[in-house]
Write a protein that holds these residues in place. Structure first.
Motif, PDB file in Angstrom:
ATOM      1  N   GLU A  44       2.133   6.481  -7.025  1.00  0.00           N
ATOM      2  CA  GLU A  44       1.112   7.443  -7.459  1.00  0.00           C
ATOM      3  C   GLU A  44       1.681   8.859  -7.467  1.00  0.00           C
ATOM      4  O   GLU A  44       1.484   9.620  -8.413  1.00  0.00           O
ATOM      5  CB  GLU A  44      -0.099   7.344  -6.532  1.00  0.00           C
ATOM      6  N   GLN A  45       2.426   9.223  -6.417  1.00  0.00           N
ATOM      7  CA  GLN A  45       3.061  10.546  -6.359  1.00  0.00           C
ATOM      8  C   GLN A  45       4.095  10.713  -7.465  1.00  0.00           C
ATOM      9  O   GLN A  45       4.149  11.741  -8.127  1.00  0.00           O
ATOM     10  CB  GLN A  45       3.747  10.753  -5.006  1.00  0.00           C
ATOM     11  N   LEU A  46       4.921   9.684  -7.659  1.00  0.00           N
ATOM     12  CA  LEU A  46       5.979   9.763  -8.668  1.00  0.00           C
ATOM     13  C   LEU A  46       5.401   9.885 -10.078  1.00  0.00           C
ATOM     14  O   LEU A  46       5.895  10.671 -10.891  1.00  0.00           O
ATOM     15  CB  LEU A  46       6.899   8.546  -8.577  1.00  0.00           C
ATOM     16  N   PHE A  47       4.357   9.127 -10.375  1.00  0.00           N
ATOM     17  CA  PHE A  47       3.762   9.191 -11.705  1.00  0.00           C
ATOM     18  C   PHE A  47       2.978  10.479 -11.913  1.00  0.00           C
ATOM     19  O   PHE A  47       2.855  10.952 -13.036  1.00  0.00           O
ATOM     20  CB  PHE A  47       2.892   7.975 -11.978  1.00  0.00           C
TER      21      PHE A  47
ATOM     22  N   ALA B 225       5.753   9.629 -17.469  1.00  0.00           N
ATOM     23  CA  ALA B 225       6.550   8.687 -18.261  1.00  0.00           C
ATOM     24  C   ALA B 225       7.690   8.072 -17.451  1.00  0.00           C
ATOM     25  O   ALA B 225       8.551   7.399 -18.001  1.00  0.00           O
ATOM     26  CB  ALA B 225       7.109   9.389 -19.487  1.00  0.00           C
ATOM     27  N   ARG B 226       7.697   8.306 -16.173  1.00  0.00           N
ATOM     28  CA  ARG B 226       8.772   7.812 -15.295  1.00  0.00           C
ATOM     29  C   ARG B 226       8.856   6.293 -15.367  1.00  0.00           C
ATOM     30  O   ARG B 226       7.871   5.591 -15.502  1.00  0.00           O
ATOM     31  CB  ARG B 226       8.477   8.229 -13.856  1.00  0.00           C
TER      32      ARG B 226
ATOM     33  N   ASP C 227       0.838  -1.214   0.000  1.00  0.00           N
ATOM     34  CA  ASP C 227       0.000   0.000   0.000  1.00  0.00           C
ATOM     35  C   ASP C 227       0.866   1.253   0.000  1.00  0.00           C
ATOM     36  O   ASP C 227       0.606   2.207  -0.735  1.00  0.00           O
ATOM     37  CB  ASP C 227      -0.935   0.014   1.220  1.00  0.00           C
ATOM     38  N   ARG C 228       1.913   1.254   0.826  1.00  0.00           N
ATOM     39  CA  ARG C 228       2.816   2.410   0.890  1.00  0.00           C
ATOM     40  C   ARG C 228       3.553   2.592  -0.428  1.00  0.00           C
ATOM     41  O   ARG C 228       3.700   3.712  -0.923  1.00  0.00           O
ATOM     42  CB  ARG C 228       3.806   2.242   2.044  1.00  0.00           C
ATOM     43  N   ALA C 229       4.007   1.485  -1.012  1.00  0.00           N
ATOM     44  CA  ALA C 229       4.692   1.563  -2.301  1.00  0.00           C
ATOM     45  C   ALA C 229       3.771   2.144  -3.370  1.00  0.00           C
ATOM     46  O   ALA C 229       4.179   3.014  -4.151  1.00  0.00           O
ATOM     47  CB  ALA C 229       5.193   0.181  -2.719  1.00  0.00           C
ATOM     48  N   CYS C 230       2.528   1.715  -3.396  1.00  0.00           N
ATOM     49  CA  CYS C 230       1.573   2.240  -4.387  1.00  0.00           C
ATOM     50  C   CYS C 230       1.314   3.731  -4.169  1.00  0.00           C
ATOM     51  O   CYS C 230       1.172   4.486  -5.147  1.00  0.00           O
ATOM     52  CB  CYS C 230       0.268   1.445  -4.352  1.00  0.00           C
ATOM     53  N   ASP C 231       1.265   4.172  -2.916  1.00  0.00           N
ATOM     54  CA  ASP C 231       1.116   5.613  -2.636  1.00  0.00           C
ATOM     55  C   ASP C 231       2.289   6.391  -3.224  1.00  0.00           C
ATOM     56  O   ASP C 231       2.121   7.449  -3.820  1.00  0.00           O
ATOM     57  CB  ASP C 231       1.047   5.871  -1.126  1.00  0.00           C
TER      58      ASP C 231
END
Length: 160
Positions: free
Chosen positions: A106-109, A114-115, A99-103
């Motif tokens: 989401e911020q990075l994308f 295109a990251r 869940d933390r990784a997906c958060d």
């Protein structure tokens, strides 16, 4: 023996005080950080299983003789699963690490759509768990490549 140790330390060890480190970074610059370190709060189930593992060196009627077995089981638990005695993947009720990784993703994308990201895993079950978690969160409209393997790296570098 102590003298030999001191000799080796004096010959090869480089230490930097806070002031030394500051002077060094001012002179050569600071390297761009290429990784993100994040922390998450384990679920109640993960905490309970971890405590049981520390206490008895056993989990669900499976006993461990070596500390490495305990560490590997802990690694599984932090990934939101464990392999049972029959080598079947048992998913935990929740996976705060995913869940933390997906958060974070989401911020990075949001910052750079295109990251590219490289995700490494240790257990084969993690590959499936992470892939399924990313698809559940972001859908199938993004390319997801998970390594480590040469095919995943080739896809990453060639934009396939």
């Amino acid at each position: 023996m102590l003298d030999r140790f001191k000799e080796i330390v004096n010959k090869y060890l480089i230490t930097l005080s806070g002031t030394d480190y500051e002077e060094h970074t001012n002179a050569v610059g600071v390297r761009e950080q290429r990784r993100i370190i994040e922390y998450y709060e384990p679920s109640a189930q993960q905490k309970k299983l971890t405590a049981e593992l520390y206490k008895s060196w056993a989990l669900f009627d499976e006993e461990y003789d070596y500390s490495m077995q305990v560490f590997q089981k802990l690694q599984q638990l932090t990934g939101g699963f464990y392999y049972n005695i029959n080598k079947e993947v048992i998913l935990l009720e929740s996976n705060p690490k995913l869940d933390r990784a997906c958060d974070i993703f989401e911020q990075l994308f949001a910052e750079e759509p295109a990251r590219k990201l490289i995700l490494w895993y240790y257990f084969e079950a993690e590959r499936t768990i992470v892939y399924d978690g990313l698809v559940a969160r972001f859908g199938t409209n993004m390319d997801i490549v998970i390594g480590p393997d040469s095919e995943a790296l080739e896809q990453f570098y060639t934009d396939q």
